[in-house]
Write a protein that holds these residues in place. Sequence first.
Motif, PDB file in Angstrom:
ATOM      1  N   ASP A  83       0.819  -1.214   0.000  1.00 55.17           N
ATOM      2  CA  ASP A  83       0.000   0.000   0.000  1.00 55.17           C
ATOM      3  C   ASP A  83       0.854   1.265   0.000  1.00 55.17           C
ATOM      4  OD1 ASP A  83      -2.418  -1.362  -0.031  1.00 55.17           O
ATOM      5  OD2 ASP A  83      -2.543  -1.473   2.146  1.00 55.17           O
ATOM      6  N   LEU A  84       2.050   1.190   0.568  1.00 57.50           N
ATOM      7  CA  LEU A  84       2.914   2.365   0.658  1.00 57.50           C
ATOM      8  C   LEU A  84       3.807   2.540  -0.564  1.00 57.50           C
ATOM      9  CD1 LEU A  84       4.042   2.186   4.405  1.00 57.50           C
ATOM     10  CD2 LEU A  84       2.482   3.846   3.365  1.00 57.50           C
ATOM     11  N   SER A  85       3.864   1.547  -1.425  1.00 56.63           N
ATOM     12  CA  SER A  85       4.830   1.554  -2.519  1.00 56.63           C
ATOM     13  C   SER A  85       4.700   2.786  -3.411  1.00 56.63           C
ATOM     14  CB  SER A  85       4.675   0.278  -3.359  1.00 56.63           C
ATOM     15  OG  SER A  85       5.547   0.294  -4.459  1.00 56.63           O
ATOM     16  N   ALA A  86       3.511   3.063  -3.919  1.00 55.91           N
ATOM     17  CA  ALA A  86       3.322   4.190  -4.837  1.00 55.91           C
ATOM     18  C   ALA A  86       3.583   5.520  -4.146  1.00 55.91           C
ATOM     19  CB  ALA A  86       1.907   4.160  -5.417  1.00 55.91           C
ATOM     20  N   TYR A  87       3.158   5.631  -2.893  1.00 52.70           N
ATOM     21  CA  TYR A  87       3.375   6.870  -2.154  1.00 52.70           C
ATOM     22  C   TYR A  87       4.866   7.148  -1.951  1.00 52.70           C
ATOM     23  CZ  TYR A  87       4.115   9.757   1.958  1.00 52.70           C
ATOM     24  OH  TYR A  87       4.591  10.698   2.843  1.00 52.70           O
ATOM     25  N   LEU A  88       5.611   6.131  -1.534  1.00 56.32           N
ATOM     26  CA  LEU A  88       7.036   6.316  -1.284  1.00 56.32           C
ATOM     27  C   LEU A  88       7.775   6.670  -2.574  1.00 56.32           C
ATOM     28  CD1 LEU A  88       7.640   3.378   1.224  1.00 56.32           C
ATOM     29  CD2 LEU A  88       7.498   5.825   1.761  1.00 56.32           C
ATOM     30  N   GLU A  89       7.326   6.101  -3.694  1.00 56.24           N
ATOM     31  CA  GLU A  89       7.928   6.482  -4.981  1.00 56.24           C
ATOM     32  C   GLU A  89       7.578   7.924  -5.326  1.00 56.24           C
ATOM     33  OE1 GLU A  89       7.889   5.331  -9.746  1.00 56.24           O
ATOM     34  OE2 GLU A  89       6.832   4.054  -8.305  1.00 56.24           O
ATOM     35  N   PHE A  90       6.338   8.306  -5.123  1.00 59.45           N
ATOM     36  CA  PHE A  90       5.899   9.662  -5.453  1.00 59.45           C
ATOM     37  C   PHE A  90       6.694  10.705  -4.666  1.00 59.45           C
ATOM     38  CE2 PHE A  90       3.097  13.334  -4.667  1.00 59.45           C
ATOM     39  CZ  PHE A  90       2.837  13.718  -5.979  1.00 59.45           C
ATOM     40  N   ARG A  91       6.942  10.408  -3.410  1.00 61.51           N
ATOM     41  CA  ARG A  91       7.687  11.339  -2.557  1.00 61.51           C
ATOM     42  C   ARG A  91       9.206  11.138  -2.648  1.00 61.51           C
ATOM     43  NH1 ARG A  91       4.719  15.333  -2.299  1.00 61.51           N
ATOM     44  NH2 ARG A  91       3.207  15.614  -0.606  1.00 61.51           N
ATOM     45  N   HIS A  92       9.632  10.202  -3.461  1.00 61.33           N
ATOM     46  CA  HIS A  92      11.056   9.932  -3.670  1.00 61.33           C
ATOM     47  C   HIS A  92      11.752   9.614  -2.341  1.00 61.33           C
ATOM     48  CE1 HIS A  92      14.266   9.948  -6.670  1.00 61.33           C
ATOM     49  NE2 HIS A  92      15.067  10.382  -5.727  1.00 61.33           N
ATOM     50  N   LEU A  93      11.108   8.821  -1.518  1.00 62.90           N
ATOM     51  CA  LEU A  93      11.656   8.420  -0.215  1.00 62.90           C
ATOM     52  C   LEU A  93      12.378   7.089  -0.405  1.00 62.90           C
ATOM     53  CD1 LEU A  93       8.494   9.423   1.825  1.00 62.90           C
ATOM     54  CD2 LEU A  93      10.688  10.612   1.840  1.00 62.90           C
ATOM     55  N   ASP A 117      15.250   5.570   0.817  1.00 62.19           N
ATOM     56  CA  ASP A 117      15.664   4.695   1.920  1.00 62.19           C
ATOM     57  C   ASP A 117      14.461   4.005   2.566  1.00 62.19           C
ATOM     58  OD1 ASP A 117      18.240   5.456   1.433  1.00 62.19           O
ATOM     59  OD2 ASP A 117      18.339   6.926   3.048  1.00 62.19           O
ATOM     60  N   ASP A 118      13.398   4.778   2.794  1.00 64.16           N
ATOM     61  CA  ASP A 118      12.187   4.195   3.384  1.00 64.16           C
ATOM     62  C   ASP A 118      11.606   3.125   2.468  1.00 64.16           C
ATOM     63  OD1 ASP A 118      12.356   5.815   5.601  1.00 64.16           O
ATOM     64  OD2 ASP A 118      10.960   7.323   4.840  1.00 64.16           O
ATOM     65  N   SER A 119      11.622   3.400   1.179  1.00 66.32           N
ATOM     66  CA  SER A 119      11.033   2.461   0.222  1.00 66.32           C
ATOM     67  C   SER A 119      11.822   1.154   0.184  1.00 66.32           C
ATOM     68  CB  SER A 119      10.994   3.099  -1.164  1.00 66.32           C
ATOM     69  OG  SER A 119      10.314   2.274  -2.073  1.00 66.32           O
ATOM     70  N   ILE A 120      13.133   1.256   0.130  1.00 66.48           N
ATOM     71  CA  ILE A 120      13.953   0.035   0.077  1.00 66.48           C
ATOM     72  C   ILE A 120      13.788  -0.771   1.358  1.00 66.48           C
ATOM     73  CG2 ILE A 120      16.332  -0.805   0.064  1.00 66.48           C
ATOM     74  CD1 ILE A 120      16.995   1.496  -1.865  1.00 66.48           C
ATOM     75  N   ALA A 121      13.787  -0.095   2.511  1.00 61.95           N
ATOM     76  CA  ALA A 121      13.637  -0.812   3.788  1.00 61.95           C
ATOM     77  C   ALA A 121      12.280  -1.506   3.859  1.00 61.95           C
ATOM     78  CB  ALA A 121      13.799   0.165   4.951  1.00 61.95           C
ATOM     79  N   ALA A 122      11.213  -0.812   3.454  1.00 63.05           N
ATOM     80  CA  ALA A 122       9.871  -1.391   3.532  1.00 63.05           C
ATOM     81  C   ALA A 122       9.728  -2.590   2.596  1.00 63.05           C
ATOM     82  CB  ALA A 122       8.826  -0.331   3.189  1.00 63.05           C
ATOM     83  N   GLN A 123      10.198  -2.435   1.373  1.00 66.05           N
ATOM     84  CA  GLN A 123      10.009  -3.510   0.404  1.00 66.05           C
ATOM     85  C   GLN A 123      10.949  -4.690   0.666  1.00 66.05           C
ATOM     86  OE1 GLN A 123       7.353  -3.196  -1.090  1.00 66.05           O
ATOM     87  NE2 GLN A 123       7.071  -0.978  -0.815  1.00 66.05           N
TER      88      GLN A 123
END
Length: 798
Positions: free
Chosen positions: A464-474, A476-482
């Motif tokens: 659910d957070l994947s698209a949001y984290l990409e949109f905000r260019h986050l 480190d958060d995206s890699i850790a979550a995925q």
Amino acid sequence: MSGGTRNEITGGIFFSAVVQGRDITVQLPPAVTPALSGLPAGSGAFTGREDELRRVLAPLAPQALPAPGNQDAAGPAVVGAAVSGMAGVGKTELAVQAARTALDDGWFPGGVLFVDLFGYDSVRRVEPEVALEGWLRALGVPGEHVPPGLQNRSRLFTSILDAYAREGRRILVVIDNAASHEQAGPLLPADGRTAAIVTSRHRLGMLNTRKVDIGVLPAEDAVTLLRRAMAMLDPRDTRIDDHPGDAATIARLCGGLPLALRIVAALLADEPSRPLAGTVADLSEAGARLEELQYADADGEIAVRAAFALSYARLAPEQARLFRSLALNPGAEFGLDAAAVLADSPTSGVRRTLRRLRAAHLIEDGSADGRYRFHDLMRDYARERLADEDAEPDRVAAHGRLTQFYQRTAASAARRLGGSEDDRFATREQALSWLDTERANLLAALSEAHESGQWLRTFALAADLSAYLEFRHLVDDSIAAQTRALDAAARLGPRQQAVAAANLGNAYRIGGQYDLAESHLRRARELLRGVDLVSEGDVLHNLGLVYFRMGRYARAESCHRADLGICTATRERRRQGQALTALGDALRMQRRYAEAARTLDTAIHLFERLDASADAMLARVNHALTCLDWRPHGSASFIIWQLCRALKTAEEIDARPVKATIFLNLSAAYTIRCGTCHRDAAIHWALEAAALFRSLRDPRQEAGALRNVGIAHRSAGETAEADRHLRQALAIFAGLGASKEVKVLNALLAKPAPQPLRHEQHSRDEDARWLTKWCDDLPHAVLRGDTARLSDVAFAIY
């Protein structure tokens, strides 16, 4: 009486019998009596409160008090300052320091009356009538003349203070540790001349005083307090200066709380050979900080936990229950909705309870209205109370409600971001705002779920957070979550593994780690091949973007054509437009400009029919780049107009990475197509791009923007300034290991500066008027919200 005895009493204040006789003269004592100078000793370690000290002193100054009978008609005059803050934050120390400063400045020749009301201690609590009796005696009233009852004593106290003030002997009243308005109010001077300082853990908003709310010390001041406290105990101890890193960590683990820092200093002084690293280890141990932050001597024990307990003991049962439950929140900050879920109660009642907890300084204000947070040590205390007082089934149930709330709301926000309707969020902007606000809680909840083996919840939150984290260019958060999601998916099945691998690959893509991105996306495609055609198309799209970034444009084209075939077969028109947008960019990089322009025109028209402005934004950017590279076609005004159309949408939806890219491309357009007469615009937008990429923590793109700044300066013949920015870009690329970019920049720096670029002939003839009148200011107008010029330029172009 004629020829008899003449009685005259001058210069005195009396509240009992006076002996009369011939020529009796009475004067006030030349020095302050001990009872009127009973302030506690101030600490030599006091630091970091300069602003708060000024705010406390301001209403105490003689000129700050009105003349009697001359109070403002709007209300009674402020009679002093009320200092509030959490337990251990240094309220008493601030009050004492302010009082001593005021006495030294001669503001209170009559001295100071000090009382510790012990308002939060049920055993030692001092009632106001008892405090008044002590003060009246200190002021010279014999015990037998002290009247009974609170009101009588308060009236007499006010009269005496007024009498002292009229004699030029103003007295300062310091009321420490008041728990309520009822305890402090009767002790406040009401004569209009005397001033007071009150301290409390509560915000005593109904007192007629200036409010001074103090927080914990900033990091640098916290270390200074620790250093000064250590120096007071042993001037030869140099551990703080010798190990500044450990000292800073100790200050952070103490949360900048002065009481905790003073306890640590005392503990270290008792063990002069103990390294600071040992204290860091003790304070870092999970759940051990409050146990460490206590100091015992012959007079008893001083402990952070004990200070917090006094505040906690005054809570009503429902307030205490919510205080404990809030410790279950996964992140540092929480809002009203989350608190209501934990309390399992309506928001109206929970809102009032949160305000009471905030007034008691058991929780703090958060980043916005209706948001709150714990001090780190107070959260530790709340967790202790939760473990001791709440049954495990109740804790588990409350935690489950909260995690489910975050998960369901995140899913709703993701649907709205994806363009679907959702009852929870009326608009995309509302969904994005909620995700921005709750991001830390959502990521912490995901981490908690993973650590506790909740594999499905981990996977779902990450998805659910994947698209949001990409949109905000986050990144480190995206890699850790995925990464956590992929680990969880290994326990769930191939379908979940494919989704997690695709999301992780995409996270690596936006982070510029293209080899890892390719590896995970290829794995995802293998898992999806022949199983889920639509999802396979998504993976092909992102794999094509990776190949584009790797410079493998033919492979990128192949992926996007395969994705386009899937989208056409499944009749997904929006995804078809997205595939065309990416395909057009791959064609551009292969210098197939006419084909790229036709492809991107098709995408733009498709998105316009679908009213998909966010997708059209990206297609317009790619179209402008195609025209920019395709020298014989596309006027400068048309390129800038296309970029500004995209900028308008990027600003509306707060697409920061896209904005930064548009700024970068505007600088290129002004440099390549407009020549030296638009040098300022070219440099301005390149610097804007560099700053925005820096804030997005995208050093590769930041370096690219700095390179554009240098090129713009070079095109204007400004060699020194050009080389300065080019070398900044070179240093960043070198740090990233970008050998290709480093080689290009080194070659550019080695070349002599070229002659300044001139307009292309068609720009001179066709664009000069529009460039002069519109195009320099057009991006600024768009950012100001003045988009009427876009229509004017479009009318002129067509």
